[in-house]
Motif scaffolding. Sequence first.
Motif, PDB file in Angstrom:
ATOM      1  N   ALA A  44     -64.232  41.594  87.222  1.00 53.97           N
ATOM      2  CA  ALA A  44     -65.425  40.752  87.213  1.00 53.97           C
ATOM      3  C   ALA A  44     -65.281  39.712  86.117  1.00 53.97           C
ATOM      4  N   ILE A  45     -65.619  38.472  86.452  1.00 54.24           N
ATOM      5  CA  ILE A  45     -65.651  37.385  85.470  1.00 54.24           C
ATOM      6  C   ILE A  45     -67.093  36.908  85.405  1.00 54.24           C
ATOM      7  N   THR A  46     -67.667  36.900  84.196  1.00 55.30           N
ATOM      8  CA  THR A  46     -69.100  36.642  84.093  1.00 55.30           C
ATOM      9  C   THR A  46     -69.425  35.980  82.759  1.00 55.30           C
ATOM     10  N   GLY A  47     -70.397  35.079  82.763  1.00 56.31           N
ATOM     11  CA  GLY A  47     -70.961  34.507  81.556  1.00 56.31           C
ATOM     12  C   GLY A  47     -69.943  33.875  80.635  1.00 56.31           C
ATOM     13  N   SER A  48     -68.919  33.240  81.195  1.00 57.98           N
ATOM     14  CA  SER A  48     -67.845  32.709  80.353  1.00 57.98           C
ATOM     15  C   SER A  48     -67.243  31.468  81.005  1.00 57.98           C
ATOM     16  N   VAL A  49     -66.408  30.784  80.228  1.00 56.78           N
ATOM     17  CA  VAL A  49     -65.889  29.474  80.609  1.00 56.78           C
ATOM     18  C   VAL A  49     -64.369  29.462  80.467  1.00 56.78           C
ATOM     19  N   ALA A  50     -63.713  28.736  81.363  1.00 58.85           N
ATOM     20  CA  ALA A  50     -62.284  28.392  81.245  1.00 58.85           C
ATOM     21  C   ALA A  50     -61.382  29.612  81.307  1.00 58.85           C
ATOM     22  N   ASN A  51     -61.714  30.538  82.193  1.00 57.23           N
ATOM     23  CA  ASN A  51     -60.837  31.690  82.414  1.00 57.23           C
ATOM     24  C   ASN A  51     -59.834  31.375  83.519  1.00 57.23           C
ATOM     25  N   VAL A  52     -58.708  32.092  83.483  1.00 52.72           N
ATOM     26  CA  VAL A  52     -57.668  31.960  84.502  1.00 52.72           C
ATOM     27  C   VAL A  52     -57.351  33.355  85.027  1.00 52.72           C
ATOM     28  N   PHE A  53     -57.347  33.496  86.349  1.00 51.68           N
ATOM     29  CA  PHE A  53     -57.022  34.761  87.017  1.00 51.68           C
ATOM     30  C   PHE A  53     -55.911  34.450  88.001  1.00 51.68           C
ATOM     31  N   THR A  54     -54.664  34.849  87.654  1.00 53.63           N
ATOM     32  CA  THR A  54     -53.535  34.358  88.431  1.00 53.63           C
ATOM     33  C   THR A  54     -52.449  35.415  88.588  1.00 53.63           C
ATOM     34  N   ASN A  55     -51.800  35.397  89.760  1.00 49.06           N
ATOM     35  CA  ASN A  55     -50.623  36.224  90.037  1.00 49.06           C
ATOM     36  C   ASN A  55     -50.885  37.713  89.884  1.00 49.06           C
ATOM     37  N   ASN A  56     -52.086  38.141  90.208  1.00 45.54           N
ATOM     38  CA  ASN A  56     -52.431  39.555  90.170  1.00 45.54           C
ATOM     39  C   ASN A  56     -52.367  40.159  91.570  1.00 45.54           C
ATOM     40  N   SER A  57     -52.122  41.458  91.629  1.00 44.38           N
ATOM     41  CA  SER A  57     -52.193  42.210  92.876  1.00 44.38           C
ATOM     42  C   SER A  57     -53.436  43.081  92.833  1.00 44.38           C
ATOM     43  N   ILE A  58     -54.335  42.863  93.801  1.00 51.27           N
ATOM     44  CA  ILE A  58     -55.602  43.580  93.864  1.00 51.27           C
ATOM     45  C   ILE A  58     -55.541  44.424  95.134  1.00 51.27           C
ATOM     46  N   PHE A  59     -55.298  45.722  94.962  1.00 48.88           N
ATOM     47  CA  PHE A  59     -54.846  46.568  96.069  1.00 48.88           C
ATOM     48  C   PHE A  59     -55.693  47.835  96.155  1.00 48.88           C
ATOM     49  N   GLU A  60     -56.323  48.045  97.306  1.00 49.74           N
ATOM     50  CA  GLU A  60     -57.030  49.298  97.633  1.00 49.74           C
ATOM     51  C   GLU A  60     -58.136  49.643  96.638  1.00 49.74           C
ATOM     52  N   ASN A  61     -58.825  48.629  96.122  1.00 50.27           N
ATOM     53  CA  ASN A  61     -60.016  48.869  95.323  1.00 50.27           C
ATOM     54  C   ASN A  61     -61.232  48.943  96.247  1.00 50.27           C
ATOM     55  N   ARG A  62     -62.323  49.519  95.748  1.00 47.07           N
ATOM     56  CA  ARG A  62     -63.548  49.465  96.547  1.00 47.07           C
ATOM     57  C   ARG A  62     -64.003  48.022  96.688  1.00 47.07           C
ATOM     58  N   ARG A  63     -64.010  47.278  95.565  1.00 42.38           N
ATOM     59  CA  ARG A  63     -64.365  45.861  95.582  1.00 42.38           C
ATOM     60  C   ARG A  63     -63.297  45.095  94.819  1.00 42.38           C
ATOM     61  N   GLY A  64     -63.049  43.874  95.201  1.00 43.97           N
ATOM     62  CA  GLY A  64     -61.981  43.093  94.588  1.00 43.97           C
ATOM     63  C   GLY A  64     -62.440  42.342  93.356  1.00 43.97           C
ATOM     64  N   LEU A  65     -62.505  41.012  93.429  1.00 46.17           N
ATOM     65  CA  LEU A  65     -62.858  40.156  92.303  1.00 46.17           C
ATOM     66  C   LEU A  65     -64.287  39.663  92.481  1.00 46.17           C
ATOM     67  N   ASN A  66     -65.098  39.819  91.418  1.00 45.43           N
ATOM     68  CA  ASN A  66     -66.509  39.438  91.449  1.00 45.43           C
ATOM     69  C   ASN A  66     -66.739  38.298  90.463  1.00 45.43           C
ATOM     70  N   ILE A  67     -67.197  37.150  90.951  1.00 47.73           N
ATOM     71  CA  ILE A  67     -67.543  36.009  90.106  1.00 47.73           C
ATOM     72  C   ILE A  67     -69.043  36.072  89.886  1.00 47.73           C
ATOM     73  N   ARG A  68     -69.445  36.357  88.628  1.00 48.13           N
ATOM     74  CA  ARG A  68     -70.838  36.687  88.342  1.00 48.13           C
ATOM     75  C   ARG A  68     -71.531  35.572  87.562  1.00 48.13           C
TER      76      ARG A  68
END
Length: 292
Positions: A237-261
């Motif tokens: 989860a990415i929340t309440g913040s600025v200028a983050n980078v989310f790159t080249n990750n493997s998101i595999f078999e989670n209940r939920r993936g990436l949450n932009i909050r």
Amino acid sequence: VVFHGITLTIEAGTTVKFNQGRGLNIEGGKLHVNGTVTDSVLMLPNHNGDETWNWSGIVVSSVINPGDLLIEYLFMQRAVYGIRVISSRNIVIRNSHIHANFFIGVSLINSSDCLVENNRITDNFLGLEIFASDPGNQSANNVVRGNVFSNQTTNINIQNNNHGSCPNNTVEENIIRDGLHGIWLFNSSQGGSGHAHIRRNIIMNNGSTNDGFGIYAAMDSTVISNNIFWRNTTAAAITGSVANVFTNNSIFENRRGLNIRNNTQTTTISDNTFTGNRTWAVNFLEGIDVTI
């Protein structure tokens, strides 16, 4: 108590037992724990029979010079706090097992340029914290590398408080598993930008039935790259913040993936692989200038 000008050396094979309410305080002095791969140093409570109390732990304060505090191949357990480092620099904790302490395994409080490497930090209430309190205080340029974390609540917590600052900390090549949260980065009262690097970690099995995160990023300018997120409740989860980078990750078999909050701004999401996540891959709740 080890004061300035004193060196305490504990050789391989030594067992140190502490009575209730007692611990080891390094107040400006030097500590060398010289365990080896075949002969650790043990630090334990001095229990008789079925006693369950905790000894106090190791507190390090005002140690700043490289080489003054080196802990290698230590097995410690059943302290209130494992190792607390306060207002210090250049602390090295390596190849040790920090286990079943009541609160926190390792704390770096207003401390910088420390190395926590190739340890097992397990079954503590919280695994490791990097914390800066109050204006002018920093916990910066710490490296957490090659460790195994498995703790009850949060495995790694990086937090600014009351305008303290935690810039340029690196968390890399760790296995981070089986907590309520894997990594938690948080500006509790508008602290400085983090510029944290979270890279090449395996982040797995974090979360409860409905809650919990592989990583919760609420600190500006965090780079999350080349990690494996596997079987977490929410991978990231990415929340309440600025200028983050989310790159080249493997998101595999989670209940939920990436949450932009809430109030996420100027964030880049690129070159990730989302596979087999049960509820959603990416969920946009609120974001401004988010690029995917």
